[in-house]
Design an enzyme around this catalytic site. Structure first.
Site, PDB file in Angstrom:
ATOM      1  N   HIS A 108       0.859  -1.278   0.058  1.00 54.01           N
ATOM      2  CA  HIS A 108      -0.086  -0.067  -0.009  1.00 54.01           C
ATOM      3  C   HIS A 108       0.975   1.056   0.082  1.00 54.01           C
ATOM      4  O   HIS A 108       0.493   2.165  -0.678  1.00 54.01           O
ATOM      5  CB  HIS A 108      -0.896  -0.065   1.204  1.00 54.01           C
ATOM      6  CG  HIS A 108      -2.242  -0.801   1.075  1.00 54.01           C
ATOM      7  ND1 HIS A 108      -2.235  -2.076   1.013  1.00 54.01           N
ATOM      8  CD2 HIS A 108      -3.557  -0.387   1.126  1.00 54.01           C
ATOM      9  CE1 HIS A 108      -3.496  -2.687   0.957  1.00 54.01           C
ATOM     10  NE2 HIS A 108      -4.141  -1.585   0.762  1.00 54.01           N
ATOM     11  N   HIS A 148       1.806  -3.881   9.057  1.00 54.52           N
ATOM     12  CA  HIS A 148       3.182  -3.769   8.687  1.00 54.52           C
ATOM     13  C   HIS A 148       4.113  -3.167   9.912  1.00 54.52           C
ATOM     14  O   HIS A 148       3.623  -2.417  10.755  1.00 54.52           O
ATOM     15  CB  HIS A 148       3.441  -2.879   7.598  1.00 54.52           C
ATOM     16  CG  HIS A 148       2.828  -3.330   6.475  1.00 54.52           C
ATOM     17  ND1 HIS A 148       3.465  -4.185   5.661  1.00 54.52           N
ATOM     18  CD2 HIS A 148       1.679  -2.826   5.626  1.00 54.52           C
ATOM     19  CE1 HIS A 148       2.899  -4.478   4.453  1.00 54.52           C
ATOM     20  NE2 HIS A 148       1.859  -3.861   4.465  1.00 54.52           N
TER      21      HIS A 148
END
Length: 173
Positions: A108, A148
């Site tokens: 992303h 993440h």
């Protein structure tokens, strides 16, 4: 290397747990999708098809950078195979969509930086700063939602930016 890992984990905990609140849940819940495939592909295609002529080149650069950076990200993820933080750390605040692929680098974050970077050359400084802040918020949201580690997002942002810069430098529209 151990100190970097400890710093990465500590920063993750701060972003994921310490700053957590209702306002950020709503804001970053919405912003995180701005780095997703649907949003980034749709935005670049809309610019290419419908925007004024001087924007279309940046849109094409963005689309090419998005494709190339996605391929590179996929290869790196398969090679590095870093496990996502919510799978290895305890008490992780997790978003609604637990992912099954690997964590490094953040796709992303790579995508949003690949898309916004060509537009930095088109817009005046205040708009460029807003685009950079938006991209940074997407990266922050990926850590905030437990997908993440911060280093995944730093790597993704760097990969997306460098790919887009190379596309802008070497492909002319």
């Amino acid at each position: 290397m151990q100190r970097l890992k400890q710093f990465d984990h500590a920063l993750f905990v701060w972003c994921n747990q310490r700053i957590s609140n209702g306002f950020l849940d709503r804001l970053l819940g919405w912003i995180t999708h701005m780095g997703g495939a649907t949003f980034t592909i749709l935005c670049t295609l809309i610019v290419i098809w419908f925007a004024p002529e001087d924007w279309r080149g940046a849109g094409k650069h963005s689309l090419i950078a998005l494709i190339v950076s996605h391929l590179i990200t996929t290869l790196i993820k398969k090679k590095v195979q870093r496990i996502r933080p919510f799978r290895i750390l305890e008490q992780v605040k997790l978003g609604n969509f637990p992912l099954k692929d690997y964590s490094f680098p953040s796709g992303h974050t790579t995508a949003i930086f690949a898309v916004v970077t060509p537009f930095l050359f088109l817009f005046p400084m205040p708009v460029s700063i807003l685009l950079i802040l938006l991209a940074l918020l997407v990266g922050l949201s990926r850590v905030y939602w437990g997908y993440h580690f911060p280093s995944d997002c730093v790597a993704g942002g760097t990969l997306g930016t460098v790919t887009a810069l190379l596309v802008v430098l070497f492909i002319d529209f």
